[in-house]
Scaffold this motif. Structure first.
Motif, short mmCIF file in Angstrom:
data_model
loop_
_atom_site.label_atom_id
_atom_site.label_comp_id
_atom_site.label_asym_id
_atom_site.label_seq_id
_atom_site.Cartn_x
_atom_site.Cartn_y
_atom_site.Cartn_z
N VAL A 1 0.84 -1.20 0.00
CA VAL A 1 0.00 0.00 0.00
C VAL A 1 0.87 1.25 0.00
O VAL A 1 1.82 1.37 0.78
N ALA A 2 0.56 2.21 -0.88
CA ALA A 2 1.31 3.47 -0.97
C ALA A 2 0.97 4.36 0.22
O ALA A 2 -0.21 4.63 0.50
N GLN A 3 2.02 4.81 0.91
CA GLN A 3 1.84 5.70 2.06
C GLN A 3 2.15 7.15 1.70
O GLN A 3 1.90 8.05 2.51
N SER A 4 2.70 7.35 0.53
CA SER A 4 3.04 8.69 0.06
C SER A 4 2.94 8.66 -1.46
O SER A 4 2.61 7.62 -2.05
N ALA A 5 3.26 9.78 -2.11
CA ALA A 5 3.21 9.82 -3.58
C ALA A 5 4.13 10.92 -4.07
O ALA A 5 3.91 12.10 -3.77
N ALA A 6 5.17 10.55 -4.81
CA ALA A 6 6.10 11.52 -5.39
C ALA A 6 6.05 11.38 -6.91
O ALA A 6 6.27 10.29 -7.44
N ASN A 7 5.71 12.45 -7.59
CA ASN A 7 5.65 12.46 -9.05
C ASN A 7 4.52 11.63 -9.63
O ASN A 7 4.53 11.30 -10.82
N VAL A 8 3.57 11.24 -8.80
CA VAL A 8 2.33 10.62 -9.26
C VAL A 8 1.17 11.29 -8.54
O VAL A 8 1.36 12.07 -7.61
N ASP A 9 -0.04 11.00 -8.96
CA ASP A 9 -1.21 11.67 -8.40
C ASP A 9 -1.38 11.34 -6.91
O ASP A 9 -1.19 10.19 -6.50
N PRO A 10 -1.75 12.34 -6.10
CA PRO A 10 -1.92 12.11 -4.66
C PRO A 10 -2.98 11.07 -4.32
O PRO A 10 -2.99 10.53 -3.21
N THR B 1 -3.70 3.71 -1.48
CA THR B 1 -4.12 2.73 -2.48
C THR B 1 -3.26 1.48 -2.40
O THR B 1 -2.04 1.56 -2.25
N ASP B 2 -3.89 0.33 -2.50
CA ASP B 2 -3.17 -0.94 -2.55
C ASP B 2 -2.61 -1.10 -3.96
O ASP B 2 -3.35 -1.43 -4.90
N ILE B 3 -1.32 -0.83 -4.10
CA ILE B 3 -0.68 -0.87 -5.42
C ILE B 3 -0.76 -2.26 -6.01
O ILE B 3 -1.11 -2.44 -7.19
N GLU B 4 -0.44 -3.24 -5.22
CA GLU B 4 -0.41 -4.62 -5.72
C GLU B 4 -1.79 -5.09 -6.17
O GLU B 4 -1.93 -5.72 -7.22
N LYS B 5 -2.81 -4.78 -5.38
CA LYS B 5 -4.17 -5.17 -5.74
C LYS B 5 -4.62 -4.46 -7.02
O LYS B 5 -5.24 -5.08 -7.91
N LEU C 1 -2.75 -3.23 -9.49
CA LEU C 1 -2.04 -3.71 -10.67
C LEU C 1 -2.38 -5.16 -10.99
O LEU C 1 -2.37 -5.57 -12.15
N ARG C 2 -2.69 -5.93 -9.96
CA ARG C 2 -3.12 -7.31 -10.21
C ARG C 2 -4.44 -7.33 -10.97
O ARG C 2 -4.63 -8.14 -11.89
N ALA C 3 -5.35 -6.42 -10.62
CA ALA C 3 -6.64 -6.35 -11.32
C ALA C 3 -6.44 -5.95 -12.78
O ALA C 3 -7.17 -6.42 -13.66
N ALA C 4 -5.48 -5.08 -13.03
CA ALA C 4 -5.27 -4.59 -14.39
C ALA C 4 -4.52 -5.58 -15.27
O ALA C 4 -4.78 -5.67 -16.48
N THR C 5 -3.60 -6.33 -14.68
CA THR C 5 -2.76 -7.23 -15.47
C THR C 5 -3.21 -8.68 -15.43
O THR C 5 -2.82 -9.48 -16.28
N GLY C 6 -4.00 -9.03 -14.42
CA GLY C 6 -4.38 -10.42 -14.25
C GLY C 6 -3.25 -11.27 -13.69
O GLY C 6 -3.30 -12.50 -13.74
N ARG C 7 -2.24 -10.62 -13.13
CA ARG C 7 -1.07 -11.32 -12.60
C ARG C 7 -0.75 -10.84 -11.19
O ARG C 7 -1.05 -9.70 -10.84
N ARG C 8 -0.11 -11.69 -10.43
CA ARG C 8 0.34 -11.29 -9.10
C ARG C 8 1.53 -10.35 -9.24
O ARG C 8 2.44 -10.60 -10.03
N VAL C 9 1.51 -9.26 -8.49
CA VAL C 9 2.53 -8.23 -8.61
C VAL C 9 3.09 -7.89 -7.22
O VAL C 9 2.33 -7.77 -6.26
N LEU C 10 4.41 -7.72 -7.16
CA LEU C 10 5.05 -7.22 -5.94
C LEU C 10 5.41 -5.76 -6.14
O LEU C 10 6.03 -5.41 -7.15
N ALA C 11 5.00 -4.89 -5.22
CA ALA C 11 5.33 -3.47 -5.30
C ALA C 11 6.40 -3.13 -4.28
O ALA C 11 6.36 -3.60 -3.15
N VAL C 12 7.36 -2.30 -4.69
CA VAL C 12 8.48 -1.95 -3.82
C VAL C 12 8.87 -0.49 -4.06
O VAL C 12 8.72 0.03 -5.18
#
Length: 259
Positions: free
Chosen positions: A86-95, A100-104, A106-117
């Protein structure tokens, strides 16, 4: 590309890395044995505004540019503090990314499991696995000098995530306000003047953490001979090796480890 998985005891040769930045979203498959791209990188401009839905659609477009097996792990760098996906801040992207749960998403958009770092963590981990800090035991601190100061701590190969050492208060200032590459440009500092500020910054970090090695990345690291030799520290300090590939490589490697 090759991808080999053994149920129970997994051996993965290829993973996919995506680097989400303010101007571009880049992705490539990575050969985990060498840390090199297994195919040419694809770059698509970051949508504006960079909302979760818009970025997720672009990430899916990058992934779909390659014929990836369903078992290929996918890692994504994100310009934010990332806690459990989950994003706790936002630099150079929309606030609107904050919370937002990044992994969830992107998983919905790609249909694949994703690790966010975190992006700095991914780049730093890549330097330890394949770059300037490969084979170095103990604590490695990777510092990226750019618009701000990004940091990554890796201790004996284990990433300590989300360190924000660019925001240490030093002499009454947020460190990156005075010591980032952007500060050098903004104040038109000479290499000597900027090196004095870097000396102060790295001395404080060294006193707090006692690392075995510093690695310095960012675009300015191409000119490392102008400033690194001016610094006097206990620990060795060297330029990063992977440069612009580090985020993709590190994200891919971390995703494979989590697979």
């Amino acid at each position: 590309m090759s991808d080999t998985s053994i149920l129970g005891k997994s051996k993965i040769h290829t993973a996919f890395g995506i680097d989400i930045g303010g101007s571009g979203i880049k992705g490539a498959p990575v050969d985990l044995r060498t840390g090199e791209f297994a195919a040419d990188r694809v770059r698509i401009p970051t949508p504006q505004p960079a909302t979760p839905d818009a970025v997720a659609a672009t990430v899916a477009e990058v992934v779909d540019s390659f014929k990836l097996r369903r078992t290929v792990p996918i890692g994504v760098t994100f310009p934010a503090v990332v806690l459990h996906g989950v994003a706790q801040s936002a630099a150079n992207v929309d606030p609107s990314w904050i919370g937002t749960d990044i992994e969830k998403t992107l998983r919905a958009a790609t249909g694949r499991r994703v690790l966010a770092v975190n992006d700095a963590d991914a780049a730093g981990f890549a330097e330890v696995e394949y770059g300037a800090a490969r084979g170095v035991p103990g604590l490695v601190i990777v510092v990226t000098l750019g618009t701000g100061i990004g940091t990554a701590l890796i201790n004996d190969g284990v990433l300590v995530p989300n360190t924000e050492l660019g925001h240490l208060e030093i002499d009454g200032f947020d460190a990156e306000v005075r010591a980032s590459d952007a500060a050098r440009d903004r104040e038109d500092l000479s290499w000597e003047q900027w090196s004095e500020r870097l000396q102060r910054y790295f001395s404080v970090v060294e006193k707090l953490f006692w690392p075995d090695l510093f690695v310095v990345g960012g675009g300015v690291s191409k000119k490392y001979q102008e400033f690194l030799p001016r610094l006097t520290l206990r620990a060795p300090i060297v330029p990063a090796a992977l440069r612009n590939a580090a985020g993709i490589v590190g994200a891919a490697r971390l995703a494979a480890r989590a697979h």
